[in-house]
Design a protein around this motif. Structure first.
Motif, PDB file in Angstrom:
ATOM      1  N   THR A 483      51.756  36.168  13.138  1.00 55.67           N
ATOM      2  CA  THR A 483      52.996  36.939  13.255  1.00 55.67           C
ATOM      3  C   THR A 483      52.689  38.425  13.390  1.00 55.67           C
ATOM      4  O   THR A 483      53.331  39.139  14.182  1.00 55.67           O
ATOM      5  CB  THR A 483      53.904  36.687  12.043  1.00 55.67           C
ATOM      6  OG1 THR A 483      54.118  35.282  11.894  1.00 55.67           O
ATOM      7  CG2 THR A 483      55.252  37.373  12.212  1.00 55.67           C
ATOM      8  N   GLY A 484      51.697  38.896  12.630  1.00 60.58           N
ATOM      9  CA  GLY A 484      51.316  40.302  12.719  1.00 60.58           C
ATOM     10  C   GLY A 484      50.851  40.693  14.107  1.00 60.58           C
ATOM     11  O   GLY A 484      51.181  41.777  14.620  1.00 60.58           O
ATOM     12  N   ARG A 485      50.089  39.816  14.746  1.00 56.98           N
ATOM     13  CA  ARG A 485      49.646  40.075  16.120  1.00 56.98           C
ATOM     14  C   ARG A 485      50.842  40.188  17.055  1.00 56.98           C
ATOM     15  O   ARG A 485      50.867  41.043  17.959  1.00 56.98           O
ATOM     16  CB  ARG A 485      48.718  38.947  16.577  1.00 56.98           C
ATOM     17  CG  ARG A 485      48.235  39.055  18.016  1.00 56.98           C
ATOM     18  CD  ARG A 485      47.391  37.851  18.397  1.00 56.98           C
ATOM     19  NE  ARG A 485      48.137  36.602  18.296  1.00 56.98           N
ATOM     20  CZ  ARG A 485      47.592  35.388  18.428  1.00 56.98           C
ATOM     21  NH1 ARG A 485      46.285  35.268  18.647  1.00 56.98           N
ATOM     22  NH2 ARG A 485      48.350  34.304  18.332  1.00 56.98           N
ATOM     23  N   GLU A 486      51.842  39.347  16.818  1.00 61.74           N
ATOM     24  CA  GLU A 486      53.001  39.331  17.708  1.00 61.74           C
ATOM     25  C   GLU A 486      53.855  40.583  17.559  1.00 61.74           C
ATOM     26  O   GLU A 486      54.400  41.097  18.551  1.00 61.74           O
ATOM     27  CB  GLU A 486      53.839  38.079  17.412  1.00 61.74           C
ATOM     28  CG  GLU A 486      54.842  37.735  18.482  1.00 61.74           C
ATOM     29  CD  GLU A 486      55.398  36.328  18.302  1.00 61.74           C
ATOM     30  OE1 GLU A 486      54.714  35.361  18.692  1.00 61.74           O
ATOM     31  OE2 GLU A 486      56.510  36.208  17.743  1.00 61.74           O
ATOM     32  N   ILE A 487      53.978  41.092  16.344  1.00 56.12           N
ATOM     33  CA  ILE A 487      54.869  42.243  16.140  1.00 56.12           C
ATOM     34  C   ILE A 487      54.166  43.582  16.328  1.00 56.12           C
ATOM     35  O   ILE A 487      54.830  44.615  16.452  1.00 56.12           O
ATOM     36  CB  ILE A 487      55.537  42.191  14.748  1.00 56.12           C
ATOM     37  CG1 ILE A 487      54.497  42.321  13.630  1.00 56.12           C
ATOM     38  CG2 ILE A 487      56.364  40.920  14.583  1.00 56.12           C
ATOM     39  CD1 ILE A 487      55.117  42.374  12.225  1.00 56.12           C
ATOM     40  N   THR A 488      52.814  43.571  16.346  1.00 57.60           N
ATOM     41  CA  THR A 488      52.089  44.834  16.534  1.00 57.60           C
ATOM     42  C   THR A 488      51.348  44.899  17.860  1.00 57.60           C
ATOM     43  O   THR A 488      50.989  45.984  18.316  1.00 57.60           O
ATOM     44  CB  THR A 488      51.046  45.040  15.408  1.00 57.60           C
ATOM     45  OG1 THR A 488      50.026  44.033  15.501  1.00 57.60           O
ATOM     46  CG2 THR A 488      51.709  44.984  14.039  1.00 57.60           C
ATOM     47  N   GLY A 489      51.081  43.728  18.442  1.00 61.40           N
ATOM     48  CA  GLY A 489      50.300  43.703  19.663  1.00 61.40           C
ATOM     49  C   GLY A 489      48.804  43.823  19.436  1.00 61.40           C
ATOM     50  O   GLY A 489      48.030  43.938  20.387  1.00 61.40           O
ATOM     51  N   ILE A 490      48.379  43.779  18.176  1.00 58.12           N
ATOM     52  CA  ILE A 490      46.963  43.907  17.841  1.00 58.12           C
ATOM     53  C   ILE A 490      46.508  42.661  17.095  1.00 58.12           C
ATOM     54  O   ILE A 490      47.081  42.302  16.058  1.00 58.12           O
ATOM     55  CB  ILE A 490      46.702  45.149  16.974  1.00 58.12           C
ATOM     56  CG1 ILE A 490      47.113  46.416  17.729  1.00 58.12           C
ATOM     57  CG2 ILE A 490      45.226  45.225  16.564  1.00 58.12           C
ATOM     58  CD1 ILE A 490      47.030  47.668  16.890  1.00 58.12           C
ATOM     59  N   SER A 492      44.048  40.774  14.656  1.00 64.07           N
ATOM     60  CA  SER A 492      43.156  41.218  13.585  1.00 64.07           C
ATOM     61  C   SER A 492      42.491  40.039  12.881  1.00 64.07           C
ATOM     62  O   SER A 492      42.196  40.104  11.691  1.00 64.07           O
ATOM     63  CB  SER A 492      43.942  42.046  12.566  1.00 64.07           C
ATOM     64  OG  SER A 492      45.007  41.285  12.024  1.00 64.07           O
TER      65      SER A 492
END
Length: 503
Positions: A483-490, A492
């Motif tokens: 989810t973090g990748r989806e909302i930040t574009g990065i 990790s």
């Protein structure tokens, strides 16, 4: 044998009773004569001593209150150590603790406080009621016994088949063709009573069957799906490996092309249903192209070995296994033509992750329902436990979590049905509901006090069962990073490269 062999002695641990004391292995035991023993002039064949008085209160395997774990030994007269009976059998839970009803008699639902049922279609409400009734009647009475033994109740498979949910959203081939919401609701209803049974259905239906339905040929669908839908055959899904869990896409099990088919070599781990599955859906790396391929492996194939993983603290009824493949031949007709990359598997995981998000919801519902009844029945200081402010606050916190989880789960289904669900949506749903459920089961364990560590009252079992669910189908951390990748574009997922040491 702990003491000298003597048919006229019943050995009881740690209890000082009339008779002499014997010491063995730094433990003290007391032996005492049994009642009504025959005289020395009795016939040559040794008489059988009567069971201790408490054994008369023991429920047999065919009568009395059902579903009590670990209470039904051979003859109901204690356990064996070195060939001698040691200790007295435990009382049946309804006799030992008559103040509260055990979960073998499941409580009515009390967790739909915001009336989520009103959001469901008539068909979805109907299947929910059907699944709830069968689970409460057929599975609740036996779940604690089989959980304690870490065995799967194979005789209950026809009852699970009668739920009519195997195949979930698949249309045709004898499958029910449910909406994603109906399939998710049934997953929660199964998990409400028993998480192990819900995982059995999840692996069989939402992974093995869905992979064949989405990635298989028409011939494969017609060949395998009807029997899987009726649960006359059982499926499993083999992705994770001993060295590849969260990074499952890096798997190293190989498929090598040979005349007429493929040879699979490698190892899989944590594969549910694998020790008895008739149909194994196996993901392996093509030795030539290095791409991911999928294969249907049949039970008993030469070179295939599946062994049970022992000593689990959760989902103990689920038979997770280690699988070893040693040049297992798979005919070309059993290669899944629709699996040529990990992206092809992602569409399967999209469905299964929605289903997994509803497992913690169902577990939480069951824990709340049991606690709600228990606190009304159990009295301390002359009043029911439910009358105390601290207990009411914990119940309300649990109930609030469940309402929020239900709404997130329901919305996740609607996003999927409208084609708007993203991997981040699914990962947030699964990760967040499993985290919220952790608080629910923890509060439930507190509310039940000492009985909160007994499987007889569901909460201890649910407390343990939630832990593997928190980790499988993506750990909480990995799902958060999706989810973090989806909302930040990065992305990790991998640690930052170590900087070169400065001179």
């Amino acid at each position: 044998m702990w003491g000298p062999p003597n048919q006229n002695v019943f050995v009881s641990p740690y209890i000082k009773l009339q008779g002499k004391r014997e010491s063995r292995r730094d433990h003290y035991y007391y032996s005492f004569p049994l009642l009504s023993l025959p005289s020395s002039s009795s016939p040559a064949s040794p008489p059988r001593a009567p069971p201790p008085p408490q054994a008369k209160l023991q429920a047999s395997s065919s009568s009395g209150p059902p579903g009590m774990a670990g209470k039904q030994g051979d003859g109901g007269d204690g356990r064996e150590e070195d060939g001698a009976k040691v200790g007295l059998p435990a009382l049946d839970i309804s006799l030992a603790f008559p103040q509260a009803t055990p979960a073998s008699i499941f409580p009515p639902s009390a967790s739909d406080y915001y009336q989520i049922d009103d959001l469901l279609t008539t068909e979805e409400q109907s299947i929910r009621k059907k699944v709830r009734a069968i689970m409460e009647k057929e599975i609740a009475p036996i779940m604690a016994t089989y959980w304690e033994k870490a065995e799967f109740p194979f005789h209950a498979i026809p009852k699970l088949s009668s739920l009519g949910v195997a195949g979930g959203t698949i249309k045709g081939y004898g499958c029910p063709g449910l909406s994603i919401t109906a399939s998710a609701i049934t997953m929660a209803e199964i998990a409400r009573v028993d998480a192990s049974c819900s995982t059995f259905i999840l692996v069989h239906s939402s992974l093995a069957m869905v992979t064949i339905a989405l990635c298989g040929s028409e011939v494969q669908k017609q060949k395998y799906l009807p029997s899987l839908a009726q649960l006359t055959a059982v499926g499993c899904w083999a992705l994770t490996e001993p060295n590849h869990g969260s990074d499952a896409s890096s798997l190293i099990t190989t498929a090598t092309k040979v005349p007429g088919g493929w040879h699979i070599d490698g190892q899989k781990r944590w594969i549910g249903n694998s020790t008895f599955a008739d149909v194994l859906v196996v993901l392996a790396r093509n030795a030539n192209t290095k791409q991911l391929n999928g294969f249907i492996v049949r039970k008993g194939a030469p070179g295939l070995k599946a062994t049970k993983i022992e000593n689990k603290i959760g989902l103990r009824m689920v038979q997770n296994g280690d699988i070893v493949f040693n040049k297992v031949f798979v005919p070309e007709e059993d290669r899944l033509p629709g699996v040529n990359s990990f992206q092809d598997i992602s569409k399967v995981l999209a469905i299964s992750r929605v289903m997994v998000a509803w497992q913690p919801i169902g577990i939480s519902m069951g824990v709340f329902d049991v606690c709600h009844r228990y606190l009304k029945e159990r009295k301390q200081f002359g009043v029911p436990l439910v009358a105390f402010q601290l207990n009411q606050e914990k119940l309300v916190r649990m109930l609030g979590n469940i309402q929020a989880m239900l709404l997130v789960g329901w919305r996740l289904c609607k996003l999927y049905e409208s084609g708007k669900m993203t991997p981040g949506h699914a990962s947030l749903g699964k990760g967040w509901t499993s985290r919220m459920a952790r608080e629910v089961v923890s509060l439930g364990r507190e509310l039940l006090g000492g009985n909160g560590i007994l499987a007889d009252f569901l909460v201890a079992k649910a407390f343990c069962d939630l832990e593997p669910i928190y980790s499988y189908e993506g750990t909480y951390d990995i799902n958060s990073l999706v989810t973090g990748r989806e909302i930040t574009g990065i992305a990790s997922f991998k640690p930052a490269a170590l900087a070169k040491a400065r001179l």
